[in-house]
Design a protein around this motif. Sequence first.
Motif, short mmCIF file in Angstrom:
data_model
loop_
_atom_site.label_atom_id
_atom_site.label_comp_id
_atom_site.label_asym_id
_atom_site.label_seq_id
_atom_site.Cartn_x
_atom_site.Cartn_y
_atom_site.Cartn_z
N VAL A 1 0.85 -1.19 0.00
CA VAL A 1 0.00 0.00 0.00
C VAL A 1 0.89 1.23 0.00
O VAL A 1 2.02 1.22 0.50
CB VAL A 1 -0.95 0.05 1.22
CG1 VAL A 1 -1.91 -1.13 1.21
CG2 VAL A 1 -0.17 0.11 2.53
N CYS B 1 -0.97 -7.47 4.24
CA CYS B 1 -0.12 -6.45 3.63
C CYS B 1 1.32 -6.68 4.06
O CYS B 1 1.60 -6.88 5.24
CB CYS B 1 -0.59 -5.06 4.05
SG CYS B 1 0.44 -3.71 3.46
N GLY C 1 -3.23 2.86 1.51
CA GLY C 1 -3.53 2.01 2.64
C GLY C 1 -4.44 2.70 3.65
O GLY C 1 -5.28 2.06 4.26
#
Length: 843
Positions: free
Chosen positions: A310, A340, A570
């Motif tokens: 992100v 992530c 993100g």
Amino acid sequence: MKYKIAIITLFLITAISCSTQETVVPKNDFNFDWNFKLEDSVSGIKDNDWQKIRLPHDWSISNKFDSIKGEGATGYLLGGIGYYEKKFTANLNSNQVAYIVFDGVYNNATITLNNTKLGFHPYGYSPFYYDITDALKENGKENTINVKVDRTRYADSRWYTGSGIYRNVKFITKNKLHIPIWGSFITTPSITSELATVNIQTTINNKYNTTKTAELTTTIYDKNDIVVNTDTKKISVAKNALLKDITAITVDNPKLWDTNNPTLYTAITTIKLDDDVIDTQKIKFGIRSIKFDADTGFYLNGKNRKIKGVCLHHDAGLVGAAVPKGVWKRRLQALKDIGCNAIRISHNPASNEFLDLCDEMGFLVQDEFFDEWDNPKDKRKNMNEKSVDYITRGYVEHFQEWAEKDLKNTVLSHRNHPSIFQWSIGNEIEWTYPRNAESTGFFNNMDWSGNYFWSLPPNDINTIKEKLNTLPKAKYDIGETAKKLAKWTKELDTTRYVIANSILPSSSYESGYADALDIIGFSYRRVIYDYGHKNYPNLPVMGTENLGQWHEWKAVMERPFISGTFLWTGIDYMGESNKGWPKKGTSSGLLDLAGFKKPSYHMFNTLWNNKPNIYITSQILDKSIYKLDANSNPVEKKEGKWKTALWQWHNVNEHWNYKENETTVVEVYSNCEEVELYLNDKSLGIKKLSDFEDHIYKWAVPFKKGTLKAVGLKADKKVETKIITTSEPTRIKLTADKEVLTADGYSVAHIVAQIEDKDGNPIKSEDKTIDFKIIGDTKLLGVDNGSITNTQYFKNNKIKTYRGKALLIIQSLKDKTNPITIKANSDTINSNEIKITIEPNNN
């Protein structure tokens, strides 16, 4: 082929520690006991009274939002001129020197010590330091350091920057024979499962007027502080000279730094002169290897994996740009929880404290240097500048003089972080070089009727080449500047890949820009992944700025040669909301401004997480993106629209409160092979994920009060979730992420207020104004509800909820240990009581 094979295997262990510890550091943290005053050149206010503050400090976040004088580009928060002052004493002996190190000041900072100008530093994101030995007063006498920060150009960026000394400051004293600031670099040229070779490149600075012979010792410790190996040697450094030493130390059976197990070692290097240890440096590092292959993608420690990344700006909502480490940790953990594994710092170098967290938590990091090069962007409209305006004058004003210094300072300061695996030399730079944009044929082309996001380049490669050769050249050439930036980077570090975020790859390939890169990053151009790989097969490609949508990830998964992606973004961020008032920021994140999870977060949990997960959202049919087909099943109003969804997730609710029999569309986000939906324990049918090309389970459900439950099945494992029709609000539930804080002036606690009904069900369809009551030794950092249109003053204890929820952040006070009690009320409803204890600071 014009490119050399770019399958560069880079073996690396890096890492500057969570903090580099020097020989003699003042007992008192240099972040404390500063004074500050603000001259607001916009409103005409001048405050002549000093206020006592602690660094890091962002004065803009303490302002009120201004829709008249403020600019949406930087979040409607103003700048001005800030003055910082600190008085201190220093007791140096004749064999010592002193430095002051700034990790980041935004921006145009002038630093003086005892009326002696140390220097001017324009860039707001690069670290810098000064040798202040000669400017210090005699021992015992009071010194005064002053920092003037000129932020009168309060719209000098396309996002919220903050204002002031918003990162850490250190005062460091050393012997005249010492390891200078950023003077060590750790790499691993060889790694096997049995043995790793650790190279420690150490610079030794001799400021004595005589040659010095000393003993240099480096010892490596594992994560349990057990000695792994050590090396000692004699060194001789000529007077007033630098010596570069390279020590190779082996590590048996190395534990590798990985995104799942971010194992850190510690290297402690000492200099001993005449039997006295005169300098000590402590560096945390990780052992790991990285490789990008143009055909098969990315490898970490020899294992092929996708980059699930992100993009993040550097603000964190209500705390602005001076973000406590605990605030970042909460946000990063939420991203980590859905799989992530990478962060792109956009579009500027990160703070060392942020990179420490990435080292510790296991995130790969793309550290980006610049958003502008030779030519300015239009701060309000993103592309090439449309008009000249004093308040939008940015770093371009200083780029020619300062770019090399700022880039190299960043690399020197950051290159020991194991998390960093890419250096990005620029973001969407092509906008600012007109002939590069024009050569593609996307713009000012009457014969083209496509859409930039989803169309192949209108001009073929030969036409692009011809236009680049015939269109008039400007003063600066994008290819030449790119090569210069890449060269400066590799003069200091050849162990990472040089990349850039390219918004017009078809021209970048031919303009010389891509020639400077080890990898080319595509910005919103997933439609030409195959074009890039086919026509330029030796240069690795990946997505470096992409939409938080399933179609983006699908394109990555279908192509082994695409290493991964960095989603935009993100987390929601302030700024880039031009003329959007009261919209103060950009809401493309998986998390909102308060760090609360959004529907897109739960969608990517299904894409990036292997363990079974499931989440329910709903919306009335008329407000949804669906219609009913002949069989009363929800289908897109515009078939295939999901394939071109942009930054915003479509409008859905996370509650089950509608009118009786109102037709709703229930969406279930899940990675289960099949899901069964129940309303009040009655099955509404089993559906399979393979039947939904858009990766979203859907049912048309006439609303009835009660419980909506989804049960998923994945590899014979069941997972379920439910949402319940709520009644009237009867209480506020407070929860805190910390029960104990340390009295260090840094520790933070997040208190979340959630409106609930009599049965304890969270109410997400109704909002109330909440008043927090705080008793005890604490600092109020502020309140927020996460809404991108909330323009309430942050430094408050009262806030209206958004979707039934609000956030309060408090911070400990230095050496204050009285416990904290927090309550909240709204009209006639009250909360439970939160108690937080404060433990003494023993550091």
